[in-house]
Every structure is written in C-alpha cells, then in structure tokens.
Design a protein around this motif. Structure first.
Motif, PDB file in Angstrom:
ATOM      1  N   VAL A 126      -4.798   5.926   6.540  1.00  0.00           N
ATOM      2  CA  VAL A 126      -4.027   4.826   5.955  1.00  0.00           C
ATOM      3  C   VAL A 126      -4.145   3.763   7.105  1.00  0.00           C
ATOM      4  CG1 VAL A 126      -1.395   4.074   5.617  1.00  0.00           C
ATOM      5  CG2 VAL A 126      -2.404   6.135   4.538  1.00  0.00           C
ATOM      6  N   GLN A 173      -6.248   2.809   9.217  1.00  0.00           N
ATOM      7  CA  GLN A 173      -7.620   2.089   9.009  1.00  0.00           C
ATOM      8  C   GLN A 173      -7.609   1.385   7.854  1.00  0.00           C
ATOM      9  OE1 GLN A 173      -9.970   1.838  11.434  1.00  0.00           O
ATOM     10  NE2 GLN A 173     -11.269   0.425  10.106  1.00  0.00           N
ATOM     11  N   HIS A 174      -7.029   1.728   6.711  1.00  0.00           N
ATOM     12  CA  HIS A 174      -7.240   0.955   5.653  1.00  0.00           C
ATOM     13  C   HIS A 174      -6.114  -0.527   5.681  1.00  0.00           C
ATOM     14  CE1 HIS A 174      -7.335  -0.213   1.463  1.00  0.00           C
ATOM     15  NE2 HIS A 174      -6.378   0.039   0.612  1.00  0.00           N
ATOM     16  N   CYS A 175      -5.098  -0.549   6.425  1.00  0.00           N
ATOM     17  CA  CYS A 175      -4.258  -1.441   6.769  1.00  0.00           C
ATOM     18  C   CYS A 175      -5.204  -2.366   7.704  1.00  0.00           C
ATOM     19  CB  CYS A 175      -2.784  -0.988   7.452  1.00  0.00           C
ATOM     20  SG  CYS A 175      -1.635  -0.046   6.500  1.00  0.00           S
ATOM     21  N   LEU A 204       1.079  -1.233  -0.056  1.00  0.00           N
ATOM     22  CA  LEU A 204       0.070   0.093   0.164  1.00  0.00           C
ATOM     23  C   LEU A 204       1.029   1.145   0.028  1.00  0.00           C
ATOM     24  CD1 LEU A 204      -2.373  -1.153   2.780  1.00  0.00           C
ATOM     25  CD2 LEU A 204      -2.902  -1.369   0.339  1.00  0.00           C
ATOM     26  N   GLU A 234      -8.192  -2.714   7.595  1.00  0.00           N
ATOM     27  CA  GLU A 234      -9.371  -3.510   7.015  1.00  0.00           C
ATOM     28  C   GLU A 234      -8.734  -4.380   6.239  1.00  0.00           C
ATOM     29  OE1 GLU A 234     -11.016  -0.259   4.658  1.00  0.00           O
ATOM     30  OE2 GLU A 234     -11.905   0.488   6.753  1.00  0.00           O
TER      31      GLU A 234
END
Length: 211
Positions: free
Chosen positions: A195, A197-199, A181, A201
């Motif tokens: 970022v 939170q994306h990790c 990412l 998820e």
C-alpha cells in the motif's frame, strides 16, 4: 464513541484561518492551482498522505482538502500555556522526539476517533525536490489499524518557497489530490509495503504532471 466530524470549535477555527490567511495567499501570492478536491471524503476517518518539501505544506494541504487535518507536533510546543490549547484546537497532537513510533501511532488513532483527518508525510521529512525516496510505513499502519482510506496528495513547487536568507518567494504552486485508496487488509509488513508503494506511485504520477 467515534465521531465523524472534528470538534465544532476546531472546524470554525479552520475556516477562519483558511479564508483569512491561507487561501488568499495560495491563490494570489503563490498563484495556486488545486486539482481533485472533489474527491476528498468530508466525513469519517481519513489518512492524508503526501510528499513534503516545505514548512508551508501542512497548512496548504489542510486548505486544499477542504477539511481540518491533524498533524503531529513536537511535545515541547504543548508545554506553552494558551499556545498548546490553540494548536490542539487546530488538530495538532504531541509526539516526543526520540520516542518510538508506537506513541505517534496511538496519538494518530485517537485523532481519527475524534473525527479528524490525519496527515502523514510519507518520507517523514522534507526532500529537496518534493519526490519521495524512502517512504515509511507509518501511514499504511495507521490506515490498517483504523481501517481508514488513504488520500494521496501531491504538492508541486513548494520546495522553491524558501531559500536560505530569503523571505517566502511568490513561486507558482500546484496541489493535486488523487482518489482515496483502500486501507491495507492487514497490518502485516508485506501488505503495508504494498500500500505504501502504491501511494508513492500515485503521488509521483501526480507530481510528474507538473504545473
């Protein structure tokens, strides 16, 4: 001057430990499965982010991503002659307990400059089921400062390896590696939180795949 690979002695020790100890245990005793290893950048700075449920997680991750990963270790370990040299060769960097995040950040950035991938557990500590409940922003901050990609890694089943009063149990383990990412565009808190939170998820989606 930054390097794009780890020091040669560290690379040699990594492969020695991987092929003589970690990989045989993972593939026999733990019936390990690894998915996504082809997605790991083998050169250049990289921040490996993962869930955490066992003391076995750091060597398992390093084994599965096919390159050495530097992990923080308590400063007291670096007071032991010979041992401190060995763990430095394996990529460990000292962090003083009770010290602020700034020192850990500086140590991680220095490791990245020396050609290491740096490993960070998003929760900062182990959880009972391998899920991430309270992610910290440290990994995203390191990635933002170094402009290094983040590599999400999910460990499934490692929480069952050690139970109180038992030896390591031969439980099945699965390691899933996601696509790298991009780092946060800035070090602002909203960017770091997004970022992070994306990790989380991505790691949870990999965890939901189970065995």
């Amino acid at each position: 001057m930054s390097r794009d690979r780890e020091p040669l002695i560290s690379l040699l020790l990594y492969h020695l430990f991987k092929w003589s100890v970690v990989s045989p245990l993972l593939h026999t005793y733990f019936r390990g499965r690894i998915y996504g290893a082809h997605q790991v950048p083998l050169r250049g700075p990289l921040v490996v982010v993962a869930n955490h449920a066992s003391y076995f997680d750091p060597p398992l991750i390093s084994n599965c991503v096919r390159r050495p990963v530097a992990w923080m270790a308590k400063e007291e370990l670096f007071h032991i002659p010979i041992f401190r040299t060995l763990i430095r060769w394996y990529g460990a960097y000292p962090v003083k307990r009770g010290a602020g995040d700034r020192r850990a950040l500086q140590a991680a950035l220095k490791a990245l400059e020396q050609g290491w991938a740096v490993g960070v557990f998003l929760e900062g500590t182990r959880t009972k089921d391998g899920r991430i409940y309270d992610p910290k922003l440290g990994a995203a901050l390191i990635a933002a400062k170094a402009q290094a990609p983040l590599l999400p890694v999910c460990l499934w089943g490692t929480q069952e390896i050690l139970k109180k009063g038992t030896l390591p149990r031969p439980v099945p383990i699965t390691v899933r590696i996601g696509a790298p990412l991009p780092p946060p565009a800035s070090g602002d808190r909203p960017a770091l939180e997004a970022v992070t939170q994306h990790c989380c998820e991505v790691i949870h989606s990999l965890h939901d795949l189970g065995r």
